[in-house]
Design an enzyme around this catalytic site. Structure first.
Site, PDB file in Angstrom:
ATOM      1  N   ARG A 256       0.621   3.738  -3.184  1.00 19.33           N
ATOM      2  CA  ARG A 256       0.071   5.072  -2.979  1.00 19.33           C
ATOM      3  C   ARG A 256       1.028   6.311  -2.742  1.00 19.33           C
ATOM      4  O   ARG A 256       0.925   7.329  -3.336  1.00 19.33           O
ATOM      5  CB  ARG A 256      -0.732   5.063  -1.690  1.00 19.33           C
ATOM      6  CG  ARG A 256      -1.880   3.997  -1.919  1.00 19.33           C
ATOM      7  CD  ARG A 256      -3.072   4.200  -0.946  1.00 19.33           C
ATOM      8  NE  ARG A 256      -3.534   3.120  -0.502  1.00 19.33           N
ATOM      9  CZ  ARG A 256      -4.932   2.874  -0.115  1.00 19.33           C
ATOM     10  NH1 ARG A 256      -5.718   3.972   0.181  1.00 19.33           N
ATOM     11  NH2 ARG A 256      -5.749   1.784   0.128  1.00 19.33           N
TER      12      ARG A 256
ATOM     13  N   GLU B  94     -12.289   0.183 -10.142  1.00 16.43           N
ATOM     14  CA  GLU B  94     -11.796  -0.727 -11.164  1.00 16.43           C
ATOM     15  C   GLU B  94     -12.885  -0.855 -12.437  1.00 16.43           C
ATOM     16  O   GLU B  94     -12.491  -1.111 -13.498  1.00 16.43           O
ATOM     17  CB  GLU B  94     -11.570  -2.054 -10.703  1.00 16.43           C
ATOM     18  CG  GLU B  94     -10.591  -2.374  -9.932  1.00 16.43           C
ATOM     19  CD  GLU B  94     -10.894  -1.634  -8.346  1.00 16.43           C
ATOM     20  OE1 GLU B  94      -9.911  -1.487  -7.483  1.00 16.43           O
ATOM     21  OE2 GLU B  94     -11.972  -1.279  -7.714  1.00 16.43           O
TER      22      GLU B  94
ATOM     23  N   GLU C 288       0.668  -1.221   0.129  1.00 12.92           N
ATOM     24  CA  GLU C 288      -0.047   0.103   0.008  1.00 12.92           C
ATOM     25  C   GLU C 288       0.920   1.242  -0.116  1.00 12.92           C
ATOM     26  O   GLU C 288       0.650   2.186  -0.783  1.00 12.92           O
ATOM     27  CB  GLU C 288      -0.941   0.073   1.209  1.00 12.92           C
ATOM     28  CG  GLU C 288      -1.962  -0.951   1.049  1.00 12.92           C
ATOM     29  CD  GLU C 288      -2.842  -0.968   0.207  1.00 12.92           C
ATOM     30  OE1 GLU C 288      -3.385   0.142  -0.327  1.00 12.92           O
ATOM     31  OE2 GLU C 288      -4.229  -1.847  -0.016  1.00 12.92           O
TER      32      GLU C 288
ATOM     33  N   THR D  67      -0.966   0.724 -10.313  1.00 12.86           N
ATOM     34  CA  THR D  67      -2.288   0.232  -9.864  1.00 12.86           C
ATOM     35  C   THR D  67      -3.062   1.228  -9.151  1.00 12.86           C
ATOM     36  O   THR D  67      -3.971   0.814  -8.881  1.00 12.86           O
ATOM     37  CB  THR D  67      -1.966  -1.465  -9.351  1.00 12.86           C
ATOM     38  OG1 THR D  67      -3.154  -1.932  -9.371  1.00 12.86           O
ATOM     39  CG2 THR D  67      -1.505  -1.097  -7.986  1.00 12.86           C
TER      40      THR D  67
ATOM     41  N   ASP E  10      -4.624  -9.878  -8.497  1.00 13.43           N
ATOM     42  CA  ASP E  10      -5.025  -8.826  -9.566  1.00 13.43           C
ATOM     43  C   ASP E  10      -3.627  -8.149 -10.138  1.00 13.43           C
ATOM     44  O   ASP E  10      -3.305  -8.365 -11.423  1.00 13.43           O
ATOM     45  CB  ASP E  10      -6.019  -7.843  -9.135  1.00 13.43           C
ATOM     46  CG  ASP E  10      -5.707  -7.456  -7.786  1.00 13.43           C
ATOM     47  OD1 ASP E  10      -4.631  -7.400  -7.024  1.00 13.43           O
ATOM     48  OD2 ASP E  10      -6.323  -6.627  -7.280  1.00 13.43           O
TER      49      ASP E  10
END
Length: 456
Positions: free
Chosen positions: A87, A350, A83, A436, A216
């Site tokens: 980010r 998404e 994360e 992503t 994913d």
């Protein structure tokens, strides 16, 4: 409209939660996720590039000043490596490449260095959690047999290649290239990649396979590594197209009502469930269509379009016209959530991401229409006086808000909406690859790389 939405989300974050990670828009206070340990300002760093792209110059300037003065990584706390990478590192890299402001490059590299101890494992497969002060790492206690998670260690590649590019320090790229080596050595069940890999033994954990959560973005980053390398990373390319072949054979199915979906694989048995997270795959298949074996290009676009349609149905079949966290194709239902704990919508991007890719790659107007439906639903059900909130049950008549404005709503959902309704020459795909978390990173053209090497 996405500009006004961004303004509403940002102004309220600034008013009620400035400098904290996220906003609670109903309580009008800060929300701290344990994913970031004691690092603060997730919404600010995640939103930097969106502010820049939307030309919100004043807001961008304030955000930059906050980063200069207050963004601090010297915290004694455990963070999620994944994360924080997607980010914070991703957000800082994009802000640097878009604005050229040195502070963002400096902070990105500083944070990258703090993440390196996560790779101190027998195999070099990184830990999921890292105390950035002590450098001690561990894995999620719930993950199969102490394993690291495919989507987590497989979603560092783009950022770490850029960290090496910007710092002149090859160690970042070496760490992520080693992950590939480990994966290439292993036997894959039916050519599929299980979600769990033990960083000590270098062996797979349970044989669960998912293109949604836990898997994913690993697949996304194989394709994007090749695109970002200006199509020189042949290894990434081969791994991607081989994986898609196995996914098609073993996971992609068609419902009796004619909806194409991607099931989950549990040691050879299929669970006929698809997560909202899996809906990114429509855009991925379409983005990869161009590089597919020559006879397969149209097929990959078609696959993207079918996934987009299924995911649109998951939205359309709810009361609120917002998609649930997961939906099923069994027991007579199609594209509907059957379990209470799967009926929520937390402002996820998404489906809109896939609309944006499908629009840019086909220009079929239905993708803009579907995007507009999502805007109307967000405005009707998620917009509150203090920002935007997730919803607990999208099948209900009455909103029960979860009271969190996720940082990815500003980073991804609103950015993809903005791009869906913009011209194709804003962040064109031949020059930019989105991480992503929707942070655009420039394609590293062969001549750029050589220039860098000459300068070093």
């Amino acid at each position: 409209v996405s500009l006004q939405m961004m303004k509403h989300a940002w102004d309220n974050y600034k008013r009620y939660a400035w400098g904290l990670n996220e906003l609670k828009p109903i309580s009008k206070q800060g929300h701290s996720s344990n994913l970031f340990g004691n690092i603060q300002g997730a919404t600010i760093v995640d939103a930097l590039d969106t502010l820049y792209i939307m030309e919100m110059k004043e807001e961008f300037k304030e955000a930059k000043e906050w980063v200069e003065k207050n963004l601090d990584f010297n915290v004694n706390a455990e963070i999620s490596v994944f994360e924080v990478n997607i980010r914070f590192v991703g957000g800082l890299l994009s802000a640097y490449y878009l604005s050229g402001e040195e502070v963002f490059r400096k902070k990105a590299v500083e944070l990258g260095e703090k993440l390196l101890p996560a790779f101190n494992t027998p195999t070099g497969i990184p830990w999921a959690l890292l105390n950035i002060k002590s450098g001690i790492g561990r894995n999620w206690p719930w993950a199969s047999g102490g394993s690291s998670i495919l989507a987590e260690f497989g979603t560092l590649h783009l950022e770490f290649v850029h960290l090496s590019h910007l710092s002149g320090n090859p160690v970042f790229a070496e760490k992520v290239m080693n992950i590939r080596k480990v994966l290439n050595r292993l036997d894959k069940p039916e050519g599929l990649y299980p979600n769990y890999l033990n960083p000590s033994s270098g062996q797979w954990g349970q044989h669960h396979v998912s293109i949604g959560g836990l898997g994913d973005s690993f697949y996304e980053y194989l394709l994007k590594a090749w695109l970002m390398s200006d199509k020189t990373d042949e290894d990434g390319k081969k791994m991607y197209y081989d994986a898609v072949q196995a996914i098609e054979t073993h996971l992609i199915r068609k419902s009796s009502g004619g909806l194409t979906y991607i099931a989950e694989w549990k040691g050879g048995l299929l669970e006929h469930k698809m997560g909202h997270l899996t809906c990114f795959a429509g855009g991925m298949f379409a983005l990869g269509a161009d590089g597919a074996p020559s006879d397969k290009t149209g097929h990959h676009i078609e696959l993207g379009a079918e996934i987009a349609r299924t995911c649109h149905e998951s939205y359309d079949r709810t009361r609120m016209k917002l998609g649930p966290e997961a939906f099923r194709f069994d027991g007579g239902v199609e594209a509907i959530a059957t379990r209470q704990n799967e009926k929520y919508y937390i402002l996820r991007p998404e489906v809109i991401e896939t609309y944006m890719y499908m629009w840019r790659l086909t220009h079929d107007p239905k993708y803009r229409e579907w995007g507009w439906e999502a805007v109307e639903a967000l405005e009707k059900h998620c917009r509150v006086d203090g920002g935007y909130s997730g919803i607990r049950d999208v099948y209900n008549n009455h909103e029960s808000h979860d009271d969190v404005q996720q940082s990815f709503f500003l980073s991804e959902t609103l950015k993809y909406l903005y791009l869906l309704f913009s011209e194709d020459d804003l962040l064109p795909f031949e020059h930019w690859v989105f991480n992503t978390e929707a942070h655009p990173l420039p394609v590293l053209h062969k001549d750029d790389v050589n220039n860098e090497e000459n300068q070093n």
